[in-house]
Design an enzyme around this catalytic site. Structure first.
Site, PDB file in Angstrom:
ATOM      1  N   HIS A  10      52.869  18.842  -9.934  1.00  0.00           N
ATOM      2  CA  HIS A  10      52.059  19.554  -8.942  1.00  0.00           C
ATOM      3  C   HIS A  10      50.849  18.727  -8.571  1.00  0.00           C
ATOM      4  O   HIS A  10      50.302  17.996  -9.390  1.00  0.00           O
ATOM      5  CB  HIS A  10      51.611  20.932  -9.457  1.00  0.00           C
ATOM      6  CG  HIS A  10      50.926  20.893 -10.786  1.00  0.00           C
ATOM      7  ND1 HIS A  10      51.622  20.753 -11.966  1.00  0.00           N
ATOM      8  CD2 HIS A  10      49.623  20.974 -11.131  1.00  0.00           C
ATOM      9  CE1 HIS A  10      50.779  20.760 -12.986  1.00  0.00           C
ATOM     10  NE2 HIS A  10      49.543  20.880 -12.508  1.00  0.00           N
ATOM     11  N   GLY A  45      45.289  15.874 -18.656  1.00  0.00           N
ATOM     12  CA  GLY A  45      44.878  17.271 -18.548  1.00  0.00           C
ATOM     13  C   GLY A  45      45.942  18.181 -17.975  1.00  0.00           C
ATOM     14  O   GLY A  45      45.652  19.300 -17.546  1.00  0.00           O
ATOM     15  N   GLN A  46      47.209  17.723 -17.978  1.00  0.00           N
ATOM     16  CA  GLN A  46      48.287  18.552 -17.422  1.00  0.00           C
ATOM     17  C   GLN A  46      48.644  19.677 -18.387  1.00  0.00           C
ATOM     18  O   GLN A  46      48.909  19.422 -19.564  1.00  0.00           O
ATOM     19  CB  GLN A  46      49.532  17.688 -17.153  1.00  0.00           C
ATOM     20  CG  GLN A  46      50.660  18.460 -16.483  1.00  0.00           C
ATOM     21  CD  GLN A  46      51.858  17.577 -16.147  1.00  0.00           C
ATOM     22  OE1 GLN A  46      51.930  16.417 -16.547  1.00  0.00           O
ATOM     23  NE2 GLN A  46      52.809  18.143 -15.411  1.00  0.00           N
ATOM     24  N   SER A  47      48.626  20.916 -17.890  1.00  0.00           N
ATOM     25  CA  SER A  47      48.967  22.060 -18.738  1.00  0.00           C
ATOM     26  C   SER A  47      50.292  22.705 -18.350  1.00  0.00           C
ATOM     27  O   SER A  47      50.886  23.414 -19.156  1.00  0.00           O
ATOM     28  CB  SER A  47      47.846  23.112 -18.695  1.00  0.00           C
ATOM     29  OG  SER A  47      47.680  23.610 -17.388  1.00  0.00           O
ATOM     30  N   ASN A 102      47.307  15.771 -12.285  1.00  0.00           N
ATOM     31  CA  ASN A 102      47.102  15.598 -13.718  1.00  0.00           C
ATOM     32  C   ASN A 102      48.460  15.277 -14.341  1.00  0.00           C
ATOM     33  O   ASN A 102      49.448  15.973 -14.068  1.00  0.00           O
ATOM     34  CB  ASN A 102      46.518  16.863 -14.328  1.00  0.00           C
ATOM     35  CG  ASN A 102      45.135  17.175 -13.793  1.00  0.00           C
ATOM     36  OD1 ASN A 102      44.382  16.266 -13.427  1.00  0.00           O
ATOM     37  ND2 ASN A 102      44.782  18.450 -13.732  1.00  0.00           N
TER      38      ASN A 102
HETATM   39  P1  AMP Z   1      47.396  21.424 -14.722  1.00  0.00           P
HETATM   40  O1  AMP Z   1      46.420  21.815 -15.792  1.00  0.00           O
HETATM   41  O2  AMP Z   1      47.020  20.200 -13.956  1.00  0.00           O
HETATM   42  O3  AMP Z   1      48.802  21.359 -15.266  1.00  0.00           O
HETATM   43  O4  AMP Z   1      47.352  22.579 -13.643  1.00  0.00           O
HETATM   44  C1  AMP Z   1      48.026  23.782 -13.806  1.00  0.00           C
HETATM   45  C2  AMP Z   1      47.373  24.763 -12.896  1.00  0.00           C
HETATM   46  O5  AMP Z   1      48.220  25.862 -12.764  1.00  0.00           O
HETATM   47  C3  AMP Z   1      46.015  25.289 -13.415  1.00  0.00           C
HETATM   48  O6  AMP Z   1      45.000  24.976 -12.490  1.00  0.00           O
HETATM   49  C4  AMP Z   1      46.256  26.789 -13.533  1.00  0.00           C
HETATM   50  O7  AMP Z   1      45.132  27.554 -13.169  1.00  0.00           O
HETATM   51  C5  AMP Z   1      47.420  26.987 -12.566  1.00  0.00           C
HETATM   52  N1  AMP Z   1      48.242  28.157 -12.815  1.00  0.00           N
HETATM   53  C6  AMP Z   1      48.743  28.573 -14.001  1.00  0.00           C
HETATM   54  N2  AMP Z   1      49.500  29.673 -13.835  1.00  0.00           N
HETATM   55  C7  AMP Z   1      49.479  29.947 -12.503  1.00  0.00           C
HETATM   56  C8  AMP Z   1      50.063  30.972 -11.696  1.00  0.00           C
HETATM   57  N3  AMP Z   1      50.862  31.920 -12.217  1.00  0.00           N
HETATM   58  N4  AMP Z   1      49.832  30.951 -10.357  1.00  0.00           N
HETATM   59  C9  AMP Z   1      49.044  30.002  -9.822  1.00  0.00           C
HETATM   60  N5  AMP Z   1      48.470  29.010 -10.523  1.00  0.00           N
HETATM   61  C10 AMP Z   1      48.671  28.978 -11.858  1.00  0.00           C
END
Ligand code: AMP
Length: 112
Positions: A98, A91-93, A85
């Site tokens: 990653h 949809g990157q959060s 993402n």
């Molecule tokens: P994105 O929305 O593509 O940026 O993906 C970020 C991902 O990080 C999401 O699927 C979250 O569930 C995951 N995430 C957030 N905090 C953590 C954490 N502490 N350990 C593992 N995964 C996490």
């Protein structure tokens, strides 16, 4: 990057369920899994997203570590999806590059 969540996971300041690690890359289970297998693969060195990657080796290593983890977790034969993402519409959060490795169920297309 000091405050970046995934940099802190890479430095082991925040716990994660690690499934694979090299000197420069890390794979760990997503805390909020969207499939029976949901692993994140990151470079330990901070880069915000795919849009900031200049070295093709970084993108390649992330992709191939995802494939290696899929084999090690026994989901390669049934298939999987690898997603990066990128940015708001993507949809990157978490602003640290990653790849999501998703497996263990049939994926839908289009992804929404
Ligand atoms: P994105 O929305 O593509 O940026 O993906 C970020 C991902 O990080 C999401 O699927 C979250 O569930 C995951 N995430 C957030 N905090 C953590 C954490 N502490 N350990 C593992 N995964 C996490």
């Amino acid at each position: 990057m000091t405050d970046c969540l995934f940099c802190r996971i890479a430095r082991k300041e925040i716990p994660a369920r690690i499934v694979a690690e090299t000197d420069e890359y890390l794979a760990f289970h997503d805390v909020s899994p969207q499939a029976p297998t949901h692993v994140l693969v990151i470079p330990k060195a901070h880069v915000a997203s795919l849009d900031g990657v200049t070295d093709p080796l970084v993108a390649g290593r992330v992709a191939l570590l995802a494939a290696e983890v899929a084999r090690s977790l026994g989901v390669a034969a049934s298939g999987y999806r690898v997603v990066m993402n990128t940015g708001a519409d993507g949809g990157q959060s978490v602003p640290h590059l990653h790849a999501h490795l998703l497996a263990g169920r049939a994926m839908q297309w289009p992804p929404g």
